[in-house]
Motif scaffolding. Structure first.
Motif, PDB file in Angstrom:
ATOM      1  N   ARG A   1       0.818  -1.213   0.000  1.00 35.51           N
ATOM      2  CA  ARG A   1       0.000   0.000   0.000  1.00 35.51           C
ATOM      3  C   ARG A   1       0.858   1.272   0.000  1.00 35.51           C
ATOM      4  NH1 ARG A   1      -4.631  -1.930  -1.881  1.00 35.51           N
ATOM      5  NH2 ARG A   1      -5.942  -3.025  -0.375  1.00 35.51           N
ATOM      6  N   LEU A   2       2.054   1.192   0.569  1.00 31.74           N
ATOM      7  CA  LEU A   2       2.961   2.342   0.589  1.00 31.74           C
ATOM      8  C   LEU A   2       3.645   2.552  -0.758  1.00 31.74           C
ATOM      9  CD1 LEU A   2       4.565   1.924   4.136  1.00 31.74           C
ATOM     10  CD2 LEU A   2       3.235   3.894   3.344  1.00 31.74           C
ATOM     11  N   GLY A   3       3.480   1.592  -1.655  1.00 31.40           N
ATOM     12  CA  GLY A   3       4.041   1.745  -2.996  1.00 31.40           C
ATOM     13  C   GLY A   3       5.473   1.293  -3.137  1.00 31.40           C
TER      14      GLY A   3
ATOM     15  N   LEU B   1       7.837   3.372  -6.625  1.00 29.27           N
ATOM     16  CA  LEU B   1       7.372   4.622  -6.005  1.00 29.27           C
ATOM     17  C   LEU B   1       7.099   5.722  -7.030  1.00 29.27           C
ATOM     18  CD1 LEU B   1       9.661   4.900  -2.850  1.00 29.27           C
ATOM     19  CD2 LEU B   1       7.171   4.675  -2.861  1.00 29.27           C
TER      20      LEU B   1
ATOM     21  N   HIS C   1      -0.114   8.168  -3.135  1.00 26.12           N
ATOM     22  CA  HIS C   1      -0.297   7.742  -1.750  1.00 26.12           C
ATOM     23  C   HIS C   1      -1.578   8.277  -1.121  1.00 26.12           C
ATOM     24  CE1 HIS C   1       4.079   7.053  -2.245  1.00 26.12           C
ATOM     25  NE2 HIS C   1       3.845   6.031  -1.450  1.00 26.12           N
TER      26      HIS C   1
ATOM     27  N   TYR D   1      -4.980   6.143  -0.008  1.00 27.21           N
ATOM     28  CA  TYR D   1      -5.146   5.334   1.194  1.00 27.21           C
ATOM     29  C   TYR D   1      -5.164   6.251   2.412  1.00 27.21           C
ATOM     30  CZ  TYR D   1      -3.866   1.692  -2.111  1.00 27.21           C
ATOM     31  OH  TYR D   1      -3.830   0.868  -3.200  1.00 27.21           O
TER      32      TYR D   1
ATOM     33  N   PHE E   1       2.303   9.229   4.216  1.00 27.51           N
ATOM     34  CA  PHE E   1       3.601   8.914   3.621  1.00 27.51           C
ATOM     35  C   PHE E   1       4.537  10.111   3.647  1.00 27.51           C
ATOM     36  CE2 PHE E   1       6.451   8.220  -0.105  1.00 27.51           C
ATOM     37  CZ  PHE E   1       7.037   7.039   0.329  1.00 27.51           C
TER      38      PHE E   1
ATOM     39  N   GLU F   1       7.738  11.222   1.794  1.00 32.39           N
ATOM     40  CA  GLU F   1       8.538  10.867   0.623  1.00 32.39           C
ATOM     41  C   GLU F   1      10.036  10.989   0.885  1.00 32.39           C
ATOM     42  OE1 GLU F   1       8.753  11.985  -4.146  1.00 32.39           O
ATOM     43  OE2 GLU F   1       7.224  12.885  -2.859  1.00 32.39           O
TER      44      GLU F   1
ATOM     45  N   GLY G   1       6.207   5.475   5.906  1.00 29.55           N
ATOM     46  CA  GLY G   1       4.800   5.810   6.075  1.00 29.55           C
ATOM     47  C   GLY G   1       4.327   5.477   7.476  1.00 29.55           C
TER      48      GLY G   1
END
Length: 201
Positions: free
Chosen positions: A100-102, A155, A160, A163, A168, A170, A175
């Motif tokens: 989910r955080l990529g 990323l 982000h 969700y 997050f 960067e 996150g």
């Protein structure tokens, strides 16, 4: 560490949905696999419908049968609506949070990052994909792994903001898990009530 290693495209066709989060497993064949897959017209029983929903949840989150049963047992003993709590427990698995955080384009990729010790939780390396992330935990990339091409490629351009339960940073490549997601915020097409009905038999 046990995980499903069988054919993924076959499972996606069987369930009738793209459940692995990658076009790699997409197929133009919109019917079940097998010699008679395109000719099956049998009506699915109530049990079959419930079982299919459980299988969909298992394969979507990469959880094996015993793990899933244990999570359901925990959800049934937790205050709240059992089906929603089950999805929240699945969503708070470390491999899913990493996804989910990529940091990875698929949950399988996220699981690999965790297993290979590229991920930290609250500053400490955690290599257990099933680790339950709690409210307030900071999940990030280990300092020595921040230059990894696979993470940076994933990323690049990742949104982000979709969700609401994750914040997050960067610059830190980390996150914060703000809270358990509401059911309406979980994007997976899973009818959790059917799973509850299956286990209630």
């Amino acid at each position: 560490m046990a995980r499903y290693t069988g054919p993924k495209t076959k499972i996606a066709r069987k369930l009738g949905e793209q459940i692995y989060g990658s076009d790699k497993y997409a197929t133009k064949k919109n019917y079940p696999p097998g010699q008679h897959g395109n000719n099956r017209k049998r009506k699915t029983s109530e049990y079959g419908t419930q079982l299919k929903e459980k299988q969909k949840a298992k394969y979507t989150y990469g959880v094996l049968e015993r793990q899933f049963a244990n999570l359901f047992d925990k959800a049934s003993r937790t205050k709240g609506i059992t089906g929603e709590v089950l999805l929240q427990l699945l969503e708070s698995r470390l491999d899913n949070v990493v996804y989910r955080l990529g940091f990875a384009r698929t949950r399988n990729g996220a699981r690999q990052l965790v297993s290979h010790k590229h991920i930290i939780v609250n500053g400490e390396v955690v290599n257990i994909p099933s680790y339950q992330v709690k409210q307030g935990d900071i999940v990030g990339v280990r300092e020595n792994s921040k230059a990894l091409e696979v993470i940076n490629d994933s990323l690049a351009g990742f949104n982000h903001s979709k969700y609401a339960w994750i914040e997050f940073d960067e610059s830190a490549k980390a996150g914060k898990f703000l809270h358990m997601p509401d059911r309406a915020d979980i994007p997976e097409n899973i009818k959790e009530q059917l799973i509850v009905e299956l286990y209630s038999k």
